[in-house]
Motif scaffolding. Structure first.
Motif, PDB file in Angstrom:
ATOM      1  N   SER A  64     -23.179  10.723  46.594  1.00 14.30           N
ATOM      2  CA  SER A  64     -21.911  10.161  47.064  1.00 14.30           C
ATOM      3  C   SER A  64     -21.344   9.201  46.032  1.00 14.30           C
ATOM      4  O   SER A  64     -22.028   8.813  45.073  1.00 14.30           O
ATOM      5  CB  SER A  64     -22.136   9.406  48.377  1.00 14.30           C
ATOM      6  OG  SER A  64     -22.907   8.231  48.133  1.00 14.30           O
ATOM      7  N   ALA A  65     -20.092   8.795  46.263  1.00 12.93           N
ATOM      8  CA  ALA A  65     -19.468   7.799  45.389  1.00 12.93           C
ATOM      9  C   ALA A  65     -20.213   6.477  45.458  1.00 12.93           C
ATOM     10  O   ALA A  65     -20.252   5.726  44.469  1.00 12.93           O
ATOM     11  CB  ALA A  65     -17.997   7.615  45.770  1.00 12.93           C
ATOM     12  N   ASP A  66     -20.814   6.164  46.593  1.00 16.56           N
ATOM     13  CA  ASP A  66     -21.614   4.936  46.704  1.00 16.56           C
ATOM     14  C   ASP A  66     -22.805   4.969  45.752  1.00 16.56           C
ATOM     15  O   ASP A  66     -23.167   3.949  45.163  1.00 16.56           O
ATOM     16  CB  ASP A  66     -22.106   4.748  48.138  1.00 16.56           C
ATOM     17  CG  ASP A  66     -21.005   4.319  49.091  1.00 16.56           C
ATOM     18  OD1 ASP A  66     -19.950   3.857  48.605  1.00 16.56           O
ATOM     19  OD2 ASP A  66     -21.197   4.457  50.311  1.00 16.56           O
ATOM     20  N   ASP A  67     -23.412   6.147  45.610  1.00 17.56           N
ATOM     21  CA  ASP A  67     -24.532   6.280  44.674  1.00 17.56           C
ATOM     22  C   ASP A  67     -24.062   6.056  43.243  1.00 17.56           C
ATOM     23  O   ASP A  67     -24.739   5.404  42.436  1.00 17.56           O
ATOM     24  CB  ASP A  67     -25.172   7.663  44.793  1.00 17.56           C
ATOM     25  CG  ASP A  67     -25.834   7.886  46.140  1.00 17.56           C
ATOM     26  OD1 ASP A  67     -26.415   6.933  46.687  1.00 17.56           O
ATOM     27  OD2 ASP A  67     -25.755   9.020  46.646  1.00 17.56           O
ATOM     28  N   VAL A  68     -22.898   6.624  42.915  1.00 20.06           N
ATOM     29  CA  VAL A  68     -22.336   6.427  41.570  1.00 20.06           C
ATOM     30  C   VAL A  68     -22.051   4.948  41.335  1.00 20.06           C
ATOM     31  O   VAL A  68     -22.358   4.396  40.270  1.00 20.06           O
ATOM     32  CB  VAL A  68     -21.061   7.272  41.383  1.00 20.06           C
ATOM     33  CG1 VAL A  68     -20.442   6.998  40.010  1.00 20.06           C
ATOM     34  CG2 VAL A  68     -21.374   8.755  41.546  1.00 20.06           C
ATOM     35  N   ALA A  69     -21.456   4.286  42.334  1.00 17.25           N
ATOM     36  CA  ALA A  69     -21.141   2.862  42.206  1.00 17.25           C
ATOM     37  C   ALA A  69     -22.423   2.041  42.029  1.00 17.25           C
ATOM     38  O   ALA A  69     -22.447   1.069  41.253  1.00 17.25           O
ATOM     39  CB  ALA A  69     -20.376   2.386  43.432  1.00 17.25           C
ATOM     40  N   TYR A  78     -25.187   2.986  40.553  1.00 14.89           N
ATOM     41  CA  TYR A  78     -25.610   3.147  39.158  1.00 14.89           C
ATOM     42  C   TYR A  78     -24.675   2.404  38.204  1.00 14.89           C
ATOM     43  O   TYR A  78     -25.123   1.812  37.217  1.00 14.89           O
ATOM     44  CB  TYR A  78     -25.664   4.626  38.794  1.00 14.89           C
ATOM     45  CG  TYR A  78     -26.905   5.344  39.271  1.00 14.89           C
ATOM     46  CD1 TYR A  78     -28.173   4.782  39.119  1.00 14.89           C
ATOM     47  CD2 TYR A  78     -26.824   6.609  39.847  1.00 14.89           C
ATOM     48  CE1 TYR A  78     -29.314   5.446  39.538  1.00 14.89           C
ATOM     49  CE2 TYR A  78     -27.969   7.293  40.265  1.00 14.89           C
ATOM     50  CZ  TYR A  78     -29.210   6.699  40.106  1.00 14.89           C
ATOM     51  OH  TYR A  78     -30.338   7.362  40.507  1.00 14.89           O
ATOM     52  N   ARG A  79     -23.386   2.470  38.504  1.00 14.02           N
ATOM     53  CA  ARG A  79     -22.418   1.794  37.621  1.00 14.02           C
ATOM     54  C   ARG A  79     -22.668   0.294  37.600  1.00 14.02           C
ATOM     55  O   ARG A  79     -22.634  -0.339  36.533  1.00 14.02           O
ATOM     56  CB  ARG A  79     -20.987   2.109  38.094  1.00 14.02           C
ATOM     57  CG  ARG A  79     -19.890   1.552  37.193  1.00 14.02           C
ATOM     58  CD  ARG A  79     -19.920   2.196  35.832  1.00 14.02           C
ATOM     59  NE  ARG A  79     -18.715   1.868  35.069  1.00 14.02           N
ATOM     60  CZ  ARG A  79     -18.535   2.166  33.797  1.00 14.02           C
ATOM     61  NH1 ARG A  79     -19.481   2.795  33.120  1.00 14.02           N
ATOM     62  NH2 ARG A  79     -17.427   1.850  33.175  1.00 14.02           N
ATOM     63  N   ARG A  80     -22.915  -0.293  38.756  1.00 12.76           N
ATOM     64  CA  ARG A  80     -23.205  -1.731  38.822  1.00 12.76           C
ATOM     65  C   ARG A  80     -24.466  -2.084  38.047  1.00 12.76           C
ATOM     66  O   ARG A  80     -24.613  -3.194  37.535  1.00 12.76           O
ATOM     67  CB  ARG A  80     -23.358  -2.180  40.281  1.00 12.76           C
ATOM     68  CG  ARG A  80     -22.062  -2.236  41.067  1.00 12.76           C
ATOM     69  CD  ARG A  80     -22.263  -2.966  42.388  1.00 12.76           C
ATOM     70  NE  ARG A  80     -23.225  -2.290  43.258  1.00 12.76           N
ATOM     71  CZ  ARG A  80     -22.904  -1.358  44.140  1.00 12.76           C
ATOM     72  NH1 ARG A  80     -21.636  -0.970  44.275  1.00 12.76           N
ATOM     73  NH2 ARG A  80     -23.848  -0.812  44.898  1.00 12.76           N
ATOM     74  N   SER A  81     -25.363  -1.124  37.945  1.00 10.09           N
ATOM     75  CA  SER A  81     -26.631  -1.352  37.231  1.00 10.09           C
ATOM     76  C   SER A  81     -26.498  -1.137  35.728  1.00 10.09           C
ATOM     77  O   SER A  81     -27.468  -1.352  34.994  1.00 10.09           O
ATOM     78  CB  SER A  81     -27.711  -0.420  37.790  1.00 10.09           C
ATOM     79  OG  SER A  81     -27.914  -0.659  39.156  1.00 10.09           O
ATOM     80  N   GLY A  82     -25.315  -0.684  35.277  1.00  4.11           N
ATOM     81  CA  GLY A  82     -25.074  -0.550  33.850  1.00  4.11           C
ATOM     82  C   GLY A  82     -24.959   0.863  33.323  1.00  4.11           C
ATOM     83  O   GLY A  82     -24.904   1.071  32.109  1.00  4.11           O
ATOM     84  N   ALA A  83     -24.907   1.854  34.203  1.00  9.11           N
ATOM     85  CA  ALA A  83     -24.805   3.242  33.741  1.00  9.11           C
ATOM     86  C   ALA A  83     -23.431   3.524  33.152  1.00  9.11           C
ATOM     87  O   ALA A  83     -22.405   3.162  33.732  1.00  9.11           O
ATOM     88  CB  ALA A  83     -25.086   4.205  34.890  1.00  9.11           C
ATOM     89  N   ALA A  97     -13.757  11.598  43.350  1.00  8.26           N
ATOM     90  CA  ALA A  97     -14.316  10.389  43.977  1.00  8.26           C
ATOM     91  C   ALA A  97     -15.289   9.680  43.036  1.00  8.26           C
ATOM     92  O   ALA A  97     -15.268   8.451  42.929  1.00  8.26           O
ATOM     93  CB  ALA A  97     -15.028  10.778  45.276  1.00  8.26           C
ATOM     94  N   PHE A  98     -16.102  10.441  42.340  1.00  8.65           N
ATOM     95  CA  PHE A  98     -17.078   9.840  41.435  1.00  8.65           C
ATOM     96  C   PHE A  98     -16.386   9.140  40.257  1.00  8.65           C
ATOM     97  O   PHE A  98     -16.793   8.052  39.837  1.00  8.65           O
ATOM     98  CB  PHE A  98     -18.043  10.897  40.892  1.00  8.65           C
ATOM     99  CG  PHE A  98     -18.903  11.544  41.949  1.00  8.65           C
ATOM    100  CD1 PHE A  98     -19.028  11.021  43.218  1.00  8.65           C
ATOM    101  CD2 PHE A  98     -19.591  12.722  41.657  1.00  8.65           C
ATOM    102  CE1 PHE A  98     -19.816  11.622  44.189  1.00  8.65           C
ATOM    103  CE2 PHE A  98     -20.388  13.336  42.613  1.00  8.65           C
ATOM    104  CZ  PHE A  98     -20.499  12.783  43.890  1.00  8.65           C
ATOM    105  N   LEU A  99     -15.361   9.789  39.718  1.00  6.83           N
ATOM    106  CA  LEU A  99     -14.697   9.250  38.526  1.00  6.83           C
ATOM    107  C   LEU A  99     -13.812   8.038  38.833  1.00  6.83           C
ATOM    108  O   LEU A  99     -13.367   7.354  37.908  1.00  6.83           O
ATOM    109  CB  LEU A  99     -13.873  10.355  37.863  1.00  6.83           C
ATOM    110  CG  LEU A  99     -14.703  11.474  37.224  1.00  6.83           C
ATOM    111  CD1 LEU A  99     -13.823  12.656  36.862  1.00  6.83           C
ATOM    112  CD2 LEU A  99     -15.435  10.951  36.002  1.00  6.83           C
ATOM    113  N   ALA A 100     -13.578   7.781  40.103  1.00  4.77           N
ATOM    114  CA  ALA A 100     -12.800   6.600  40.475  1.00  4.77           C
ATOM    115  C   ALA A 100     -13.642   5.324  40.423  1.00  4.77           C
ATOM    116  O   ALA A 100     -13.108   4.222  40.513  1.00  4.77           O
ATOM    117  CB  ALA A 100     -12.231   6.772  41.879  1.00  4.77           C
TER     118      ALA A 100
END
Length: 256
Positions: A220-225, A227-232, A252-255
């Motif tokens: 989901s987008a929450d999973d992407v977010a 990882y993004r918060r963790s520095g991905a 949704a992921f690219l947003a």
């Protein structure tokens, strides 16, 4: 499981080599146009980037999608904004093939990753001959000598190695290798258990100049977010795209 997957992949490559000798594959690899610049395509940006995967099945999840036309799916990924395409070419457990890779390469203008259990130079040459721009190297499956040899060959052929890790020691080995594209796979390939927080625990160990890729546990987008918060910088996504609407999910992921 990882040892078995790697041994089977090597055995299958040896069988292919009987019909297509090393010299023939090497000639085909060297005749290919230059590989696309995957590091440029996946360079850190204001939003996360996605490597979208062609994946029919897996040992942990079983059958996911039939994917009768991998080229068409790859075009959907490109239209949806993916930065690169991953093609699983392992046949026994993942239902992939080098023919899938060749079809995808002919269909898109994005960098294409050969995702398989690579342990021999022959497999690397096969990847370039089929049009791959990137090749996956799984640190846990290779000793230091193998890792260095395969990384050097990938680089010499103009491709980029995505060096996959599952722990601190492996990430340190990838860094010592000089890898510029390093992944952390949340799925332990020995037990197939998932740990979505593994990337965050290892984030500080990445070299400053490395592109950080989070692999697995992205539904989901929450999973992407997360990882993004963790520095991905990049997420590699397969299951969520092949089992749902690829363009809507990518949007949704690219947003993030």
């Amino acid at each position: 499981m990882l040892a078995e997957l790697t041994a089977n992949a090597v055995a299958d490559a040896l069988a292919r080599r009987e019909g297509r000798p090393l010299a023939e594959v090497e000639a085909a690899a060297l005749a290919r146009p230059p590989a696309l610049d995957a590091l440029a395509a996946l360079a850190p940006a204001d939003h996360v980037k996605v490597i979208a995967e062609i994946k029919r099945s897996s040992p942990s999840r079983g059958s996911l999608a039939s994917i009768s036309d991998p080229a068409a799916l790859a075009r959907s990924y490109e239209l949806g904004g993916a930065s690169a395409i991953s093609v699983l070419t392992e046949g026994r457990k993942f239902g992939g093939s080098l023919a899938d890779l060749e079809a995808v390469r002919a269909a898109v203008s994005l960098p294409v990753l050969r995702k398989d259990f690579i342990a021999t130079p022959y497999q690397v040459l096969e990847a370039r001959a089929a049009g791959a721009d990137l090749v996956l190297l799984i640190v846990a499956a290779l000793d230091d000598a193998q890792l260095a040899e395969l990384f050097a060959l990938i680089t010499d052929l103009g491709m980029t190695a995505l060096v996959e890790t599952h722990g601190a020691d492996e990430l340190d080995r990838a860094a010592q290798l000089g890898a510029r594209l390093i992944g952390v796979n949340a799925r332990d390939l020995s037990t197939f258990e998932l740990d979505r927080d593994l990337f965050a625990r290892l984030a500080d160990r990445f070299p400053d100049d490395a592109i950080r890729v989070a692999e697995s546990a992205v539904l989901s987008a929450d999973d992407v977010a997360h990882y993004r918060r963790s520095g991905a910088d990049v997420v590699l996504v397969g299951e969520a795209l092949v089992t749902g609407d690829p363009i809507a999910n990518l949007s949704a992921f690219l947003a993030v």
